[in-house]
Scaffold this motif. Sequence first.
Motif, PDB file in Angstrom:
ATOM      1  N   UNK A  76       0.887  -1.551  -0.090  1.00 46.14           N
ATOM      2  CA  UNK A  76      -0.084  -0.032  -0.412  1.00 46.14           C
ATOM      3  C   UNK A  76       0.553   1.517   0.196  1.00 46.14           C
ATOM      4  N   UNK A  77       0.249   1.987  -0.896  1.00 43.84           N
ATOM      5  CA  UNK A  77       1.468   2.732  -1.451  1.00 43.84           C
ATOM      6  C   UNK A  77       1.521   4.303  -1.438  1.00 43.84           C
ATOM      7  N   UNK A  78       2.051   5.465  -1.287  1.00 42.32           N
ATOM      8  CA  UNK A  78       1.005   6.863  -1.204  1.00 42.32           C
ATOM      9  C   UNK A  78       2.011   7.504  -2.145  1.00 42.32           C
ATOM     10  N   UNK A  79       0.871   8.536  -3.268  1.00 39.39           N
ATOM     11  CA  UNK A  79       1.703   9.055  -3.982  1.00 39.39           C
ATOM     12  C   UNK A  79       0.750  10.850  -3.855  1.00 39.39           C
ATOM     13  N   UNK A  86       4.557  12.160  -7.093  1.00 40.91           N
ATOM     14  CA  UNK A  86       5.464  11.616  -5.868  1.00 40.91           C
ATOM     15  C   UNK A  86       5.316  10.715  -5.366  1.00 40.91           C
ATOM     16  N   UNK A  87       5.806   9.128  -5.867  1.00 40.07           N
ATOM     17  CA  UNK A  87       5.468   7.787  -5.104  1.00 40.07           C
ATOM     18  C   UNK A  87       6.547   7.797  -3.717  1.00 40.07           C
ATOM     19  N   UNK A  96      12.444  -1.500 -10.868  1.00 37.18           N
ATOM     20  CA  UNK A  96      12.074  -0.044  -9.877  1.00 37.18           C
ATOM     21  C   UNK A  96      11.347   1.186 -10.604  1.00 37.18           C
ATOM     22  N   UNK A  97      12.097   1.770 -11.779  1.00 33.33           N
ATOM     23  CA  UNK A  97      11.942   2.853 -12.759  1.00 33.33           C
ATOM     24  C   UNK A  97      10.861   1.729 -13.113  1.00 33.33           C
ATOM     25  N   UNK A  98      10.559   0.536 -13.541  1.00 31.53           N
ATOM     26  CA  UNK A  98       9.370   0.246 -13.966  1.00 31.53           C
ATOM     27  C   UNK A  98       8.122   0.350 -13.281  1.00 31.53           C
ATOM     28  N   UNK A  99       8.204  -0.222 -12.174  1.00 34.29           N
ATOM     29  CA  UNK A  99       7.647  -0.543 -11.787  1.00 34.29           C
ATOM     30  C   UNK A  99       6.437   0.775 -10.547  1.00 34.29           C
ATOM     31  N   UNK A 100       7.209   1.896 -10.889  1.00 34.40           N
ATOM     32  CA  UNK A 100       6.942   3.091 -10.581  1.00 34.40           C
ATOM     33  C   UNK A 100       6.154   3.634 -11.179  1.00 34.40           C
ATOM     34  N   UNK A 106      -2.961  15.835  -6.857  1.00 26.42           N
ATOM     35  CA  UNK A 106      -3.216  15.393  -5.680  1.00 26.42           C
ATOM     36  C   UNK A 106      -2.804  13.771  -4.947  1.00 26.42           C
ATOM     37  N   UNK A 107      -3.569  13.480  -3.825  1.00 30.21           N
ATOM     38  CA  UNK A 107      -2.880  12.503  -2.895  1.00 30.21           C
ATOM     39  C   UNK A 107      -4.087  11.240  -2.863  1.00 30.21           C
ATOM     40  N   UNK A 108      -2.998  10.012  -3.639  1.00 28.25           N
ATOM     41  CA  UNK A 108      -3.953   9.150  -3.487  1.00 28.25           C
ATOM     42  C   UNK A 108      -3.301   7.933  -3.326  1.00 28.25           C
ATOM     43  N   UNK A 109      -4.223   6.620  -2.720  1.00 29.83           N
ATOM     44  CA  UNK A 109      -3.715   5.571  -2.261  1.00 29.83           C
ATOM     45  C   UNK A 109      -3.724   4.687  -2.893  1.00 29.83           C
ATOM     46  N   UNK A 110      -2.707   4.047  -3.502  1.00 32.92           N
ATOM     47  CA  UNK A 110      -2.411   2.706  -4.320  1.00 32.92           C
ATOM     48  C   UNK A 110      -1.990   1.992  -3.952  1.00 32.92           C
ATOM     49  N   UNK A 111      -2.337   0.919  -3.747  1.00 37.39           N
ATOM     50  CA  UNK A 111      -2.411  -0.815  -3.817  1.00 37.39           C
ATOM     51  C   UNK A 111      -1.723  -1.642  -4.779  1.00 37.39           C
TER      52      UNK A 111
END
Length: 276
Positions: free
Chosen positions: A32-35, A39-40, A67-71, A85-90
């Motif tokens: 679970x990642x914040x964007x 910016x990841x 790392x670059x591909x998934x980002x 804006x701010x996002x939650x990425x799973x």
Amino acid sequence: MINFNGAIISNQELQLSNENRAFKYGDAIFETIKVVNGKVVFFEDHYFRLMASMRMLRMKIPMEFTLEFLQEEILKTTKSISDSGSFRARLNVYRKDGGLYNPKSNDIDYLIEVSSLEYQEKSTYKIDLFKDFYNYSGLLSTVKTNNRMLNTLSAIFAEENDLDNCVLLNERKGVVEATNGNIFIIKDNVVKTPALTEGCIKGVVRKKVIEILEKNPDYTIEETVISPFEIQKADEVFITNAIIGIQSVTNYRKKTFTSEITKKIKSNLNILMVTS
């Protein structure tokens, strides 16, 4: 919007078969990642944790999973909603369909879900112990698999008892973590958090908080065994995860906590989130 193996599709277009291993066996892991504004946040830490988890679970890591591909895949998905804006990425990774307990293949599929994020720290935050079931200590418990039944039950318990969160215990009745994050307690200038050997998730923000405290001569950080009684005796308690960062706990049973040191740590963490 959803990113399924690189294709941006709507939620309605996604079709998972009855042979999906994440569904049938929980044979999956996630981050679970914040964007924030393109910016990841702390993605390098998320990436290396994901790679370590995939290796531990004997999943085949695709050559393109850099790392670059998934980002870029995460950002491609957030941009399908908005450029800011701010996002939650799973980011969910699971073995391809087929097999019983023994999979037909160790190759993987991946799925990225993104939603807009509007989170504000709660001024009052109550916790208590969840004692119905234990989070067994051991290396596998440190991995974010899709098997979150214990967390689901503790979240239901919290809602039923007018709590904001619960503290999970291991089979030795030691503190492990909270339902949705790692837990820290502060007594005087000593900050303690459960050691990984207690069964807690290797939290990304947990790691960052430990790094912050290790560089500050005013505080001592200990990764150790914590008893529930120590929560009662603490001056401050806080919970960390990738989305909220740091959430101060105000109440545990009849105990009320302050948050003076927690606010200082949170300020340092917020700086890291912007600069790293």
